[in-house]
Motif scaffolding. Structure first.
Motif, PDB file in Angstrom:
ATOM      1  N   PHE A   1      27.826 -94.141 -20.949  1.00  0.00           N
ATOM      2  CA  PHE A   1      27.515 -94.061 -19.489  1.00  0.00           C
ATOM      3  C   PHE A   1      26.214 -93.808 -18.963  1.00  0.00           C
ATOM      4  CE2 PHE A   1      25.834 -89.582 -19.016  1.00  0.00           C
ATOM      5  CZ  PHE A   1      26.540 -88.805 -17.956  1.00  0.00           C
ATOM      6  N   GLY A   2      25.301 -94.029 -19.985  1.00  0.00           N
ATOM      7  CA  GLY A   2      23.835 -94.162 -19.367  1.00  0.00           C
ATOM      8  C   GLY A   2      23.806 -94.915 -18.276  1.00  0.00           C
ATOM      9  N   THR A   3      24.377 -96.165 -17.995  1.00  0.00           N
ATOM     10  CA  THR A   3      25.029 -97.039 -17.279  1.00  0.00           C
ATOM     11  C   THR A   3      24.766 -96.410 -16.046  1.00  0.00           C
ATOM     12  OG1 THR A   3      26.391 -98.222 -18.329  1.00  0.00           O
ATOM     13  CG2 THR A   3      24.212 -99.395 -19.363  1.00  0.00           C
ATOM     14  N   HIS A   4      26.053 -96.101 -16.337  1.00  0.00           N
ATOM     15  CA  HIS A   4      26.197 -94.873 -15.169  1.00  0.00           C
ATOM     16  C   HIS A   4      25.945 -93.984 -14.466  1.00  0.00           C
ATOM     17  CE1 HIS A   4      30.489 -96.388 -15.777  1.00  0.00           C
ATOM     18  NE2 HIS A   4      30.693 -96.556 -16.424  1.00  0.00           N
ATOM     19  N   PHE A   5      25.057 -93.335 -15.085  1.00  0.00           N
ATOM     20  CA  PHE A   5      23.832 -92.446 -15.070  1.00  0.00           C
ATOM     21  C   PHE A   5      23.410 -92.743 -14.216  1.00  0.00           C
ATOM     22  CE2 PHE A   5      20.535 -88.835 -15.456  1.00  0.00           C
ATOM     23  CZ  PHE A   5      21.880 -87.822 -15.345  1.00  0.00           C
ATOM     24  N   LEU A   6      22.628 -93.828 -14.887  1.00  0.00           N
ATOM     25  CA  LEU A   6      21.652 -94.268 -13.593  1.00  0.00           C
ATOM     26  C   LEU A   6      21.558 -95.238 -12.720  1.00  0.00           C
ATOM     27  CD1 LEU A   6      19.675 -95.798 -17.327  1.00  0.00           C
ATOM     28  CD2 LEU A   6      18.300 -94.331 -15.923  1.00  0.00           C
TER      29      LEU A   6
ATOM     30  N   PRO B   1      32.447 -82.983 -13.986  1.00  0.00           N
ATOM     31  CA  PRO B   1      32.463 -83.581 -14.866  1.00  0.00           C
ATOM     32  C   PRO B   1      31.946 -84.743 -13.913  1.00  0.00           C
ATOM     33  CG  PRO B   1      34.711 -83.362 -14.166  1.00  0.00           C
ATOM     34  CD  PRO B   1      33.798 -82.530 -13.504  1.00  0.00           C
ATOM     35  N   PHE B   2      31.299 -86.342 -14.498  1.00  0.00           N
ATOM     36  CA  PHE B   2      30.475 -86.914 -13.814  1.00  0.00           C
ATOM     37  C   PHE B   2      30.783 -87.821 -12.946  1.00  0.00           C
ATOM     38  CE2 PHE B   2      28.787 -91.324 -13.756  1.00  0.00           C
ATOM     39  CZ  PHE B   2      27.695 -90.807 -13.138  1.00  0.00           C
ATOM     40  N   TRP B   3      32.439 -88.063 -13.415  1.00  0.00           N
ATOM     41  CA  TRP B   3      33.103 -88.689 -11.967  1.00  0.00           C
ATOM     42  C   TRP B   3      33.040 -88.150 -10.728  1.00  0.00           C
ATOM     43  CZ3 TRP B   3      37.685 -86.480 -10.518  1.00  0.00           C
ATOM     44  CH2 TRP B   3      38.361 -85.804 -10.858  1.00  0.00           C
ATOM     45  N   LEU B   4      33.523 -86.484 -10.666  1.00  0.00           N
ATOM     46  CA  LEU B   4      33.441 -86.090  -9.638  1.00  0.00           C
ATOM     47  C   LEU B   4      32.441 -85.908  -9.122  1.00  0.00           C
ATOM     48  CD1 LEU B   4      35.698 -84.371  -8.143  1.00  0.00           C
ATOM     49  CD2 LEU B   4      34.591 -83.000  -9.727  1.00  0.00           C
ATOM     50  N   ALA B   5      31.073 -85.783  -9.843  1.00  0.00           N
ATOM     51  CA  ALA B   5      30.149 -85.792  -9.103  1.00  0.00           C
ATOM     52  C   ALA B   5      29.333 -87.357  -7.843  1.00  0.00           C
ATOM     53  CB  ALA B   5      28.505 -85.569 -10.326  1.00  0.00           C
ATOM     54  N   ARG B   6      29.949 -88.719  -9.045  1.00  0.00           N
ATOM     55  CA  ARG B   6      29.583 -89.777  -8.281  1.00  0.00           C
ATOM     56  C   ARG B   6      30.684 -89.262  -7.040  1.00  0.00           C
ATOM     57  NH1 ARG B   6      32.024 -93.834 -11.172  1.00  0.00           N
ATOM     58  NH2 ARG B   6      33.185 -94.040 -10.704  1.00  0.00           N
TER      59      ARG B   6
ATOM     60  N   GLU C   1      33.422 -91.641 -18.358  1.00  0.00           N
ATOM     61  CA  GLU C   1      32.911 -90.878 -16.657  1.00  0.00           C
ATOM     62  C   GLU C   1      33.260 -89.843 -16.980  1.00  0.00           C
ATOM     63  OE1 GLU C   1      33.447 -93.123 -13.971  1.00  0.00           O
ATOM     64  OE2 GLU C   1      32.276 -94.515 -13.880  1.00  0.00           O
ATOM     65  N   ASP C   2      34.124 -89.557 -18.518  1.00  0.00           N
ATOM     66  CA  ASP C   2      33.937 -88.020 -18.469  1.00  0.00           C
ATOM     67  C   ASP C   2      33.076 -87.238 -19.079  1.00  0.00           C
ATOM     68  OD1 ASP C   2      36.126 -86.336 -18.090  1.00  0.00           O
ATOM     69  OD2 ASP C   2      37.340 -86.113 -19.625  1.00  0.00           O
ATOM     70  N   GLN C   3      32.105 -87.017 -19.304  1.00  0.00           N
ATOM     71  CA  GLN C   3      31.117 -86.519 -19.696  1.00  0.00           C
ATOM     72  C   GLN C   3      30.909 -85.343 -18.563  1.00  0.00           C
ATOM     73  OE1 GLN C   3      30.260 -86.763 -22.463  1.00  0.00           O
ATOM     74  NE2 GLN C   3      31.530 -88.057 -22.803  1.00  0.00           N
ATOM     75  N   ASN C   4      30.450 -84.348 -18.634  1.00  0.00           N
ATOM     76  CA  ASN C   4      30.202 -82.908 -17.608  1.00  0.00           C
ATOM     77  C   ASN C   4      28.743 -82.822 -17.728  1.00  0.00           C
ATOM     78  OD1 ASN C   4      32.977 -81.691 -17.697  1.00  0.00           O
ATOM     79  ND2 ASN C   4      32.844 -80.194 -18.973  1.00  0.00           N
ATOM     80  N   ILE C   5      28.624 -83.056 -16.615  1.00  0.00           N
ATOM     81  CA  ILE C   5      26.855 -82.328 -16.534  1.00  0.00           C
ATOM     82  C   ILE C   5      26.843 -81.525 -15.131  1.00  0.00           C
ATOM     83  CG2 ILE C   5      26.581 -85.355 -16.781  1.00  0.00           C
ATOM     84  CD1 ILE C   5      26.593 -85.309 -13.531  1.00  0.00           C
ATOM     85  N   LYS C   6      25.438 -81.038 -15.000  1.00  0.00           N
ATOM     86  CA  LYS C   6      25.356 -79.632 -14.193  1.00  0.00           C
ATOM     87  C   LYS C   6      24.684 -80.042 -13.282  1.00  0.00           C
ATOM     88  CE  LYS C   6      23.935 -76.687 -18.176  1.00  0.00           C
ATOM     89  NZ  LYS C   6      25.424 -76.131 -18.840  1.00  0.00           N
TER      90      LYS C   6
END
Length: 191
Positions: A100-105, A48-53, A13-18
């Motif tokens: 990450f794909g499962t988290h993102f979806l 970070p994805f975790w923050l966006a979530r 989950e430590d991937q950056n997303i816009k």
């Protein structure tokens, strides 16, 4: 929900997303490095994805933002996965690509991406299990292993262990199969 202390989940989950914020958000200007009190509407920032979530799942639900699909799930990668998923170098895109794909979806609704990931995973899993049956000793196996993401590497290791166990059992290295003592006792007693 996954285990809170699962290090693989935390790392994935430590991937950056816009994200693009739709309203002024008080107290979040620090995300842009600003010193104002509010994050301005229309701000497009990497977080970070975790923050966006956490922002999306906030109980008050007052933060409105659009989450952009990362490039590694974009049209080029989707087309490459559809063409031949087994040759795509996933760690270069995202070390925990499928996890990450499962988290993102779970955060966005994209049935096309879900289908592409599912089909790619199935194709790559078949190839990974084929490599475990050969013992992973060929030059092609080494090249293939470098293109596996974290989840696939874990499955590869499990497949190798399973293959070795079956091989040992076939070689009768676990000893001869014998009747259980209870069965032998019943046979003696004639019951």
């Amino acid at each position: 929900m996954e285990d809170y202390y699962d290090i693989d989940s935390i790392l994935s989950e430590d991937q950056n997303i816009k994200c693009v914020f739709q309203r002024n958000i008080p107290g979040l200007s620090w995300l842009e490095g600003g010193h104002d009190e509010a994050l301005k509407a229309g701000s497009r920032i990497d977080i970070p994805f975790w923050l966006a979530r956490e922002i999306v799942d906030h109980p008050e639900g007052t933060v409105h933002m659009d989450i952009e699909t990362p490039e590694f799930f974009g049209p080029k990668v989707r087309n490459a996965l559809r063409a031949d998923a087994t040759v795509v170098d996933l760690p270069k895109l995202c070390p925990s690509f499928f996890r990450f794909g499962t988290h993102f979806l779970q955060l966005i609704d994209d049935p096309v991406l879900a289908k592409v990931l599912e089909e790619a995973f199935k194709a790559r899993l078949q190839m990974t299990m084929d490599h475990t049956q050969s013992g992973g000793s060929s030059i092609n196996s080494a090249d293939y292993l470098n293109r596996l993401d974290d989840t696939e590497r874990d499955l590869y290791k499990a497949g190798l262990e399973s293959s070795a166990s079956v091989h040992h059992w076939n070689q009768q290295s676990f000893g001869r199969i014998r009747s259980a003592n209870e069965i032998l006792l019943k046979r003696k007693l004639g019951t």
